[in-house]
Design a protein around this motif. Sequence first.
Motif, mmCIF file in Angstrom:
data_model
loop_
_atom_site.group_PDB
_atom_site.id
_atom_site.type_symbol
_atom_site.label_atom_id
_atom_site.label_comp_id
_atom_site.label_asym_id
_atom_site.label_seq_id
_atom_site.Cartn_x
_atom_site.Cartn_y
_atom_site.Cartn_z
ATOM 1 N N CYS A 86 43.729 72.339 6.810
ATOM 2 C CA CYS A 86 42.680 72.558 7.815
ATOM 3 C C CYS A 86 41.795 71.326 7.925
ATOM 4 O O CYS A 86 40.811 71.186 7.181
ATOM 5 C CB CYS A 86 41.841 73.779 7.459
ATOM 6 N N GLU A 97 39.480 69.951 14.188
ATOM 7 C CA GLU A 97 38.509 70.902 14.721
ATOM 8 C C GLU A 97 38.504 70.835 16.242
ATOM 9 O O GLU A 97 39.051 69.889 16.826
ATOM 10 C CB GLU A 97 37.116 70.596 14.164
ATOM 11 N N ILE A 141 34.225 65.715 11.837
ATOM 12 C CA ILE A 141 34.288 67.149 11.572
ATOM 13 C C ILE A 141 32.892 67.714 11.322
ATOM 14 O O ILE A 141 31.994 67.026 10.844
ATOM 15 C CB ILE A 141 35.222 67.477 10.380
ATOM 16 N N THR A 201 32.573 71.323 10.191
ATOM 17 C CA THR A 201 32.601 72.455 9.264
ATOM 18 C C THR A 201 31.799 72.101 8.013
ATOM 19 O O THR A 201 32.003 71.048 7.411
ATOM 20 C CB THR A 201 34.050 72.814 8.883
ATOM 21 N N LYS A 213 38.142 75.444 12.642
ATOM 22 C CA LYS A 213 39.256 74.500 12.654
ATOM 23 C C LYS A 213 40.205 74.870 13.796
ATOM 24 O O LYS A 213 40.227 76.020 14.249
ATOM 25 C CB LYS A 213 40.006 74.534 11.321
#
Length: 380
Positions: free
Chosen positions: A124, A127, A137, A139, A154
């Motif tokens: 993962c 995104e 990213i 997250t 993701k």
Amino acid sequence: MDFELNDDQKMIRDMVRAFAEEKIRPGVARRDAEGAFIADLLPGLAELGLLGMVVPESLGGSGLDTVAYAVAIEELARVCASTAVTVSVTNSVCQEPILRFGTPAQRERFLPPLAKGERLGGFCLTEPGAGTDAGGIRTRAVRDGDAYVLNGAKAWITNTHVGRTFVVVAVTDPSKGARGTSAFVVEAPAPGLVFLPEEKKMGLKASITSGVAFEDCRVPAENLLGEEGMGLKIALQTLDASRIGIAAQAVGIGQGAFEEAVRYSKERQTFGKPLCEHQAIQFMLAESATALDAARLLTYRAAALKDASSPSLGLASSMAKLYASEAAKQVCDAAVQVHGAYGYSREYAVERFYRDVRVTTIYEGTSEAQRMVIAKALLR
């Protein structure tokens, strides 16, 4: 310099080819038409050790070298690209980083079930707003006592819904930018881990791809892979190696389409003789065969360099992935052209190969990203 496979690698090639022909090919058209996952093939793949090729025997894997791994992926993709990518992902972007960056306890805990095929894995990283720009990213992973709490989304993750073990990259220190990312091993099912609906893809219809949402998903701190701040390093080094598998997949798809074109050119009659006796068709086949051979050699070279722990692996794997994916796309296009109108029909395998090959220039680093990596290495 030896351009021949060794005896062990030839044995792997023959074993996987036999399995692909006997077990995979009979159902490949149906699975593609129905979008049915390859669940029925997993026991056989596990029995052959193909779901744990990169893991040493001491941890339940096959302990194959990277050239043998590339050969196996190529042979699977020659018949079914969906099977090839499912196998490649669980090996290269899940087991590989755990093997390389995990602690002994993590390797003992996570790798045997994956290597034995008792569960599948995934990676993962991508995104909705961060693909090639992995440093973008969003997250988040926030430390909370003996756990990290993950929140974010993701996209385009392979083996969701069927996978149980995922390497996830998230931001642990936003103030440090790309250097503030970390990697975690996340097991499913888990509270707050949500697999979104499956993507309706152009190709690879017998593999599973979807988004993943993290909603206050608690991950044990002991699941941190490497150290905090190593997330992007782990991701990029993982991709340096995993691109070999995508290059091999592209070669296999191209080879499958090429064989269909050769077969059809011998059977189809035009102007009183087989297609293959027309120079225009001969030239298309000659160019395809040459491109495939060059792609295969680049891929095997990158695999050999990985086995030799060469510092030029990143450059070599990007070259292999770039050339193999672009060459395979051209080969599949030529195969459809050789078939004429029939190549546009789902009754012929080249139509599926044409759809399947398209993503190889996109995932695990677009062709444009590979050119950036190559140029940066050359101008260093």
